[in-house]
Scaffold this motif. Sequence first.
Motif, short mmCIF file in Angstrom:
data_model
loop_
_atom_site.label_atom_id
_atom_site.label_comp_id
_atom_site.label_asym_id
_atom_site.label_seq_id
_atom_site.Cartn_x
_atom_site.Cartn_y
_atom_site.Cartn_z
N PHE A 265 -17.24 28.96 45.75
CA PHE A 265 -17.50 29.97 46.78
C PHE A 265 -18.33 31.14 46.25
CE2 PHE A 265 -13.63 27.92 48.53
CZ PHE A 265 -14.13 27.59 49.78
N ASP A 266 -18.24 31.43 44.96
CA ASP A 266 -19.00 32.54 44.38
C ASP A 266 -20.27 32.08 43.66
OD1 ASP A 266 -17.28 34.50 45.27
OD2 ASP A 266 -16.01 34.38 43.49
N ALA A 267 -20.63 30.82 43.84
CA ALA A 267 -21.79 30.28 43.12
C ALA A 267 -23.07 31.05 43.43
CB ALA A 267 -21.96 28.80 43.46
N MET B 186 -8.92 23.76 53.74
CA MET B 186 -10.18 24.47 53.52
C MET B 186 -11.30 23.49 53.22
SD MET B 186 -11.74 27.42 53.41
CE MET B 186 -10.55 28.75 53.15
N GLU B 187 -11.06 22.51 52.36
CA GLU B 187 -12.11 21.55 52.06
C GLU B 187 -12.48 20.73 53.28
OE1 GLU B 187 -13.36 17.72 49.29
OE2 GLU B 187 -11.49 18.78 48.83
N TYR B 188 -11.49 20.31 54.05
CA TYR B 188 -11.78 19.52 55.24
C TYR B 188 -12.69 20.29 56.19
CZ TYR B 188 -11.38 17.15 59.68
OH TYR B 188 -11.69 16.53 60.88
N LEU C 279 -11.25 33.19 50.33
CA LEU C 279 -12.01 31.96 50.12
C LEU C 279 -11.51 31.29 48.84
CD1 LEU C 279 -15.66 33.06 50.99
CD2 LEU C 279 -14.18 31.54 52.33
N ALA C 280 -10.80 30.21 49.00
CA ALA C 280 -10.30 29.42 47.88
C ALA C 280 -9.89 28.06 48.44
CB ALA C 280 -9.11 30.09 47.20
N ASP D 173 -7.27 26.40 48.04
CA ASP D 173 -5.88 26.33 48.48
C ASP D 173 -5.54 27.41 49.51
OD1 ASP D 173 -6.08 28.48 46.78
OD2 ASP D 173 -4.31 27.99 45.58
N ALA D 174 -6.56 28.18 49.92
CA ALA D 174 -6.35 29.20 50.95
C ALA D 174 -6.46 28.57 52.34
CB ALA D 174 -7.36 30.33 50.80
N MET D 175 -5.88 29.23 53.33
CA MET D 175 -5.87 28.69 54.69
C MET D 175 -6.89 29.42 55.57
SD MET D 175 -3.92 26.14 55.06
CE MET D 175 -2.50 25.29 54.35
N PRO D 176 -7.74 28.67 56.27
CA PRO D 176 -8.56 29.30 57.31
C PRO D 176 -7.67 29.85 58.41
CG PRO D 176 -9.34 27.08 56.77
CD PRO D 176 -7.99 27.23 56.14
N LYS D 177 -8.25 30.64 59.29
CA LYS D 177 -7.46 31.24 60.37
C LYS D 177 -7.03 30.23 61.42
CE LYS D 177 -9.38 35.90 59.90
NZ LYS D 177 -10.14 37.01 60.55
N LEU D 178 -7.82 29.17 61.61
CA LEU D 178 -7.51 28.14 62.60
C LEU D 178 -6.92 26.92 61.90
CD1 LEU D 178 -8.17 27.51 65.76
CD2 LEU D 178 -9.80 25.91 64.74
N LEU D 179 -5.74 26.49 62.35
CA LEU D 179 -5.06 25.36 61.71
C LEU D 179 -4.66 24.33 62.75
CD1 LEU D 179 -2.72 27.37 59.31
CD2 LEU D 179 -4.88 26.22 58.72
N PRO D 180 -4.57 23.05 62.36
CA PRO D 180 -4.19 22.01 63.31
C PRO D 180 -2.69 22.02 63.58
CG PRO D 180 -4.48 21.06 61.13
CD PRO D 180 -4.87 22.51 61.02
N ASP D 181 -2.31 21.39 64.71
CA ASP D 181 -0.88 21.24 65.00
C ASP D 181 -0.34 19.99 64.30
OD1 ASP D 181 -1.63 19.01 66.52
OD2 ASP D 181 -1.41 20.03 68.44
N ALA D 182 0.88 19.63 64.61
CA ALA D 182 1.52 18.50 63.94
C ALA D 182 0.82 17.18 64.20
CB ALA D 182 2.98 18.41 64.39
N ASN D 183 0.05 17.11 65.29
CA ASN D 183 -0.70 15.90 65.62
C ASN D 183 -2.13 15.92 65.09
OD1 ASN D 183 1.46 14.70 67.18
ND2 ASN D 183 0.97 16.19 68.81
#
Length: 440
Positions: free
Chosen positions: A107-109, A224-226, A413-414, A416-426
């Motif tokens: 991310f800092d490249a 994050m990678e996805y 930005l990492a 293993d960090a989480m974006p603000k939008l995440l999927p549900d259980a499905n």
Amino acid sequence: MKKSILTQQQRREFLKTSALLAGGTMLSTIPLVGAYASGSDTIKIALIGCGDRGTGAAFQALSTKYNIKLVAMADAFQDRIDKSYEALSSKFSAKMDVPKERQFVGFDAYKQAIPLADVVLLVTPPGFRPIHFEEAVKQNKQIFMEKPVAVDAPGIRKVLAAAEEAKKKKLNVVVGLQRRYQTNYREAMKRINDGAIGDIMSGQVYWNSGGVWVNPRKTGQTEMEYQMRNWYYFNWLCGDHIVEQHVHNIDIANWIKNAHPVSVQGTGSRAWRTGKDYGEIYDNHSIELTYADGAVIHSQCRHFEGISNRVDESFMGTKGKIYLSGSNQAVMKDYSGKELYNHNTKGNANPYQTEHDELFEAISKGEYKFNNVEYAATSTFTSIIGRYATYSGETIKWDEALAADNSLFPEKLAWDAMPKLLPDANGLYPYAMPGKTKVI
């Protein structure tokens, strides 16, 4: 804080300047930095973002007639650097000087690559554009950056602030809205500005196509990678296709009106692409751009498979009409049917190449000629407001939207960090619902 990107007087002055620049008028001499400034005739470039479009931008830069070397590459992923390096080396081996120690990953490249060059190519997903542009200006670099230049109002404000610094430092900035560098559009605009079809009162702009790629989720990927691998489907990275793609056509609407809309309203939905592979974005948007003089331009974009595609623009003036397209068409007629102008498509230069030819010509001569940021930010924000309108179902006013504090960018930005939008259980992502979703 300003309530508008440009006042009416500033806009008139900016358009006068833009007309001069389109004709190749030199503004002033630029203070070049680095090895190029110290006497070498080699212009060093750094590629920030090594996907397909980034590789294409580097290909065009290296294809100019000037003595250019690629000296640094940066991307979030090593495999993208590897693929880009291989493709560029197969054509430009003599112009490649990017050993492993100047291939930066993460991310800092960008912070490691930018200081090594005279010119930087900023071609990552657009959510990163504001911070990358800000850093490039801070480092006194000449710049090519792709459209769009941001994905939300805070990003636009950051870009505009950096643009002011770029002006003070006399840094050339070309933005990849390539229709501005395409012969049929330039010739048409000369005639429109001379009053050939009168005042523009209405129009239609389209980007209707079958959609783009999907990268399936792999075992072991972090969220994050996805999202980074599928950046087109997440607004913090892409802005939705009304911003990422349709900005081209919306830019023509603003160019031909010499203004931006004062309000936008419209509708959109997820009608065809409804599965978990498509993140949060809509697959269709239909909006109305209302300008201060009362003119209304209809804008439509969609990603539906198996139906007719359309990517073009049409406008109606008080004395005539014009049809334009990226395939080098420009046909202008009055309302009696008399043809006023028909662009000859033979021998037109590739506008993607022209952007770089003209930028590097100015740099090689030490000229300050290009600052595309103002119109690029204006058209990008018009597209963003279009998304605000379709997501909310509300009429969005320009001034209110520009002041919004609604950043989409993650807090960290990492991998293993989480974006603000995440999927549900499905595995399905939440998406905007008009009438319920608040955007500003």
